[in-house]
Design a protein around this motif. Structure first.
Motif, PDB file in Angstrom:
ATOM      1  N   HIS A  53       0.770  -1.095   0.097  1.00  0.00           N
ATOM      2  CA  HIS A  53      -0.494  -0.477  -0.226  1.00  0.00           C
ATOM      3  C   HIS A  53       0.574   1.279  -0.368  1.00  0.00           C
ATOM      4  CE1 HIS A  53      -3.598   1.838   1.912  1.00  0.00           C
ATOM      5  NE2 HIS A  53      -3.715   2.641   0.709  1.00  0.00           N
ATOM      6  N   GLU A  66      -3.571   3.527 -13.042  1.00  0.00           N
ATOM      7  CA  GLU A  66      -3.692   1.639 -13.201  1.00  0.00           C
ATOM      8  C   GLU A  66      -2.350   1.450 -12.924  1.00  0.00           C
ATOM      9  OE1 GLU A  66      -7.351   1.095 -17.274  1.00  0.00           O
ATOM     10  OE2 GLU A  66      -4.459   1.284 -17.603  1.00  0.00           O
ATOM     11  N   SER A  78      -2.667  -6.690  -4.688  1.00  0.00           N
ATOM     12  CA  SER A  78      -4.030  -6.830  -6.251  1.00  0.00           C
ATOM     13  C   SER A  78      -3.820  -5.439  -4.949  1.00  0.00           C
ATOM     14  CB  SER A  78      -3.994  -7.032  -6.982  1.00  0.00           C
ATOM     15  OG  SER A  78      -5.087  -8.392  -5.976  1.00  0.00           O
ATOM     16  N   HIS A  79      -4.417  -6.600  -4.079  1.00  0.00           N
ATOM     17  CA  HIS A  79      -6.304  -5.122  -3.152  1.00  0.00           C
ATOM     18  C   HIS A  79      -5.391  -3.924  -3.188  1.00  0.00           C
ATOM     19  CE1 HIS A  79      -8.241  -8.766  -3.438  1.00  0.00           C
ATOM     20  NE2 HIS A  79      -8.643  -8.981  -1.815  1.00  0.00           N
ATOM     21  N   THR A  82      -6.408  -1.216  -5.610  1.00  0.00           N
ATOM     22  CA  THR A  82      -7.926  -0.455  -5.066  1.00  0.00           C
ATOM     23  C   THR A  82      -8.250   0.544  -3.656  1.00  0.00           C
ATOM     24  OG1 THR A  82      -8.345  -2.691  -3.829  1.00  0.00           O
ATOM     25  CG2 THR A  82      -8.716  -2.673  -6.028  1.00  0.00           C
ATOM     26  N   TYR A  83      -7.370   0.515  -2.772  1.00  0.00           N
ATOM     27  CA  TYR A  83      -7.617   0.902  -1.343  1.00  0.00           C
ATOM     28  C   TYR A  83      -7.144   2.205  -1.700  1.00  0.00           C
ATOM     29  CZ  TYR A  83      -6.414  -3.720   1.432  1.00  0.00           C
ATOM     30  OH  TYR A  83      -6.213  -4.411   2.129  1.00  0.00           O
ATOM     31  N   GLY A  85      -8.175   3.844  -4.475  1.00  0.00           N
ATOM     32  CA  GLY A  85      -8.792   3.993  -6.143  1.00  0.00           C
ATOM     33  C   GLY A  85      -8.264   3.471  -7.213  1.00  0.00           C
ATOM     34  N   LYS A  87      -6.804   1.114 -10.556  1.00  0.00           N
ATOM     35  CA  LYS A  87      -7.354   0.144 -11.398  1.00  0.00           C
ATOM     36  C   LYS A  87      -6.102  -0.869 -11.728  1.00  0.00           C
ATOM     37  CE  LYS A  87     -11.717   1.567 -13.491  1.00  0.00           C
ATOM     38  NZ  LYS A  87     -11.930   2.014 -13.871  1.00  0.00           N
ATOM     39  N   TYR A 358     -12.342  -9.273  -9.189  1.00  0.00           N
ATOM     40  CA  TYR A 358     -12.223  -8.981 -10.982  1.00  0.00           C
ATOM     41  C   TYR A 358     -12.494  -8.708 -11.296  1.00  0.00           C
ATOM     42  CZ  TYR A 358      -8.301  -7.127  -6.599  1.00  0.00           C
ATOM     43  OH  TYR A 358      -7.092  -6.848  -6.202  1.00  0.00           O
ATOM     44  N   ALA A 361     -11.605  -5.743 -14.373  1.00  0.00           N
ATOM     45  CA  ALA A 361     -10.380  -5.486 -14.225  1.00  0.00           C
ATOM     46  C   ALA A 361      -9.354  -5.548 -16.179  1.00  0.00           C
ATOM     47  CB  ALA A 361      -9.513  -5.799 -13.236  1.00  0.00           C
TER      48      ALA A 361
END
Ligand SMILES: *Cc1c(COP(=O)(O)O)cnc(C)c1O
Length: 403
Positions: A53, A66, A78-79, A82-83, A85, A87, A358, A361
């Motif tokens: 992160h 992206e 990958s998560h 998304t935290y 915002g 992709k 996903y 995606a």
């Protein structure tokens, strides 16, 4: 846990450093820095996920951006995209290392630029099961496009490419010390970076991003991500045995190779090139679809009630035994047989582009991760797995094969 870990934890209590900073945190960071070759700065954090992160955050990843990420991985790669915002753009693997395919990665970069008019903000290769990615090719391409690389070496602590420790090549490197990783602090992680100023920035974000005033003044959003001094004490103790752990995992790999040598239809995943030096965090095998395993006709007849393997936490009960992408029946049958024999084996990570969460995606796929997922299996490899255990595991597998 050994005496060393207990000594460092006791020190933390004795000196009243039961907080997310302190002498053990600093000492652990020093140990990690030395282990990684001394060139990188290290920030100890509360998890590897937090390290991904903050690495992405420091690459400037934000809403609408992206990020290219290896699809064949655990969700923690990958998560965090998304935290922020942003992709994920998933890229498939090459056959030999099982990690991100550099050619496909370049295709993805070009296609994203064409389609969105913007470059991806970062690239996240993953050292799957400890196996090094082709970081020389990845860096060459990433540098050509001016895209920073966040190496996810969470599973590859101590793995090397061309003799250099993973995590030290990219702008950032992610390490994890979760309970199941190469070393553990119960839970924890670290972010490797290049400059002391960047270390300061990461530490600032990891401690709620406070400005220098007598009161709490905030001009940016921060996180509570620093490692506790207690956990860091465990880490310092673990650093005294890390070389032994890695040597043990490599030894277990050699033993699996030797014992599976004459078993047709089963292959042990090994270093694909002379440059690659895996820590063999988890030893993995592939099982030929034509190999018949006892009970395979009953595979997936029941839904799974709890977490498979030792995975901790709460899982939703599954409503159907099948999904549209799952390991072959012989692999599932073997998992059930091993489970009944007290052996914890698991399928490989299910590729992220096949995960319902996903489904929208962008993904650049070549079929490699999906086909490996169908035939692959992880075998016990940790420090408590003895030679006799490995023999028992291989014998149990041999006995499960229908000849
Ligand atoms: C374990 C893991 C992480 C994150 O680690 P935690 O410390 O569990 O948060 C990230 N990426 C991969 C590939 C992992 O296996």
């Amino acid at each position: 846990m050994s005496g060393k870990e207990q000594q460092y934890i006791q020190e933390a209590f004795d000196t009243n450093w039961v907080v997310p900073l302190g002498p053990n945190v600093n000492g652990f960071e020093e140990d990690l820095k030395t282990f990684c070759g001394g060139e990188n700065e290290v920030v100890a954090l509360c998890s590897g996920t937090a390290a991904v992160h903050l690495g992405l955050l420091a690459c400037g990843v934000g809403p609408g951006d992206e990020v290219i990420v290896q699809t064949f991985t655990f969700c923690a790669s990958s998560h965090p995209i998304t935290y922020l915002g942003a992709k994920p753009v998933f890229v498939d693997s090459e056959k030999d290392s099982w990690n991100i395919d550099p050619d496909l990665m370049e295709e993805a970069i070009k296609d994203r630029i064409t389609k969105t008019g913007k470059k991806p903000k970062a690239i996240v290769p993953v050292a799957l099961y400890g196996m090094p990615y082709k970081i020389d090719r990845i860096m060459e391409i990433a540098d050509r496009y001016g895209i920073p690389v966040v190496e996810d070496a969470a599973e590859g602590f101590g793995s090397r490419y061309c003799g250099k420790v993973l995590g030290t090549f990219g702008k950032f490197g992610v390490l994890s010390f979760n309970g199941n990783k190469m070393i553990t602090t119960s839970g924890g992680g670290a972010l490797l970076c290049k400059e002391p100023e960047m270390k300061q920035t990461i530490m600032w974000y990891a401690t709620q991003a406070r400005e220098a005033y007598p009161y709490y003044q905030h001009e940016a959003i921060g996180y509570n991500y620093r490692l506790s001094n207690i956990c860091a004490g465990i880490g310092r103790g673990q650093m005294t045995v890390v070389d032994d752990h890695i040597a043990h995992h490599k030894h277990v790999y050699k033993l699996y190779c030797q014992l599976f040598k004459d078993v047709d239809g089963i292959e042990v995943h090994g270093n694909p090139t002379p440059e690659s030096d895996s820590n063999f965090w988890l030893n993995t095998i592939t099982i030929d679809p034509s190999l018949h395993i006892k009970g395979e006709e009953n595979a997936y007849h029941d839904t799974v009630k709890g977490a498979v393997g030792g995975a901790a936490g709460v899982v939703h009960a599954s409503s159907t035994p099948h999904t549209d992408c799952e390991p072959n029946n012989n692999v599932e049958a073997l998992r059930v047989i091993l489970d009944a024999a007290g052996i914890e084996a698991r399928p490989l990570w299910k590729p992220m582009h096949k995960q319902p969460v996903y489904k929208d995606a962008a993904a650049y796929v070549n079929g490699v991760s999906e086909s490996l997922f169908k035939v692959g299996m992880c075998l016990p490899s940790g420090p408590y797995v003895s030679d006799d255990d490995v023999k028992y595991i291989v014998e149990t597998i041999k006995d499960s094969i229908i000849r």
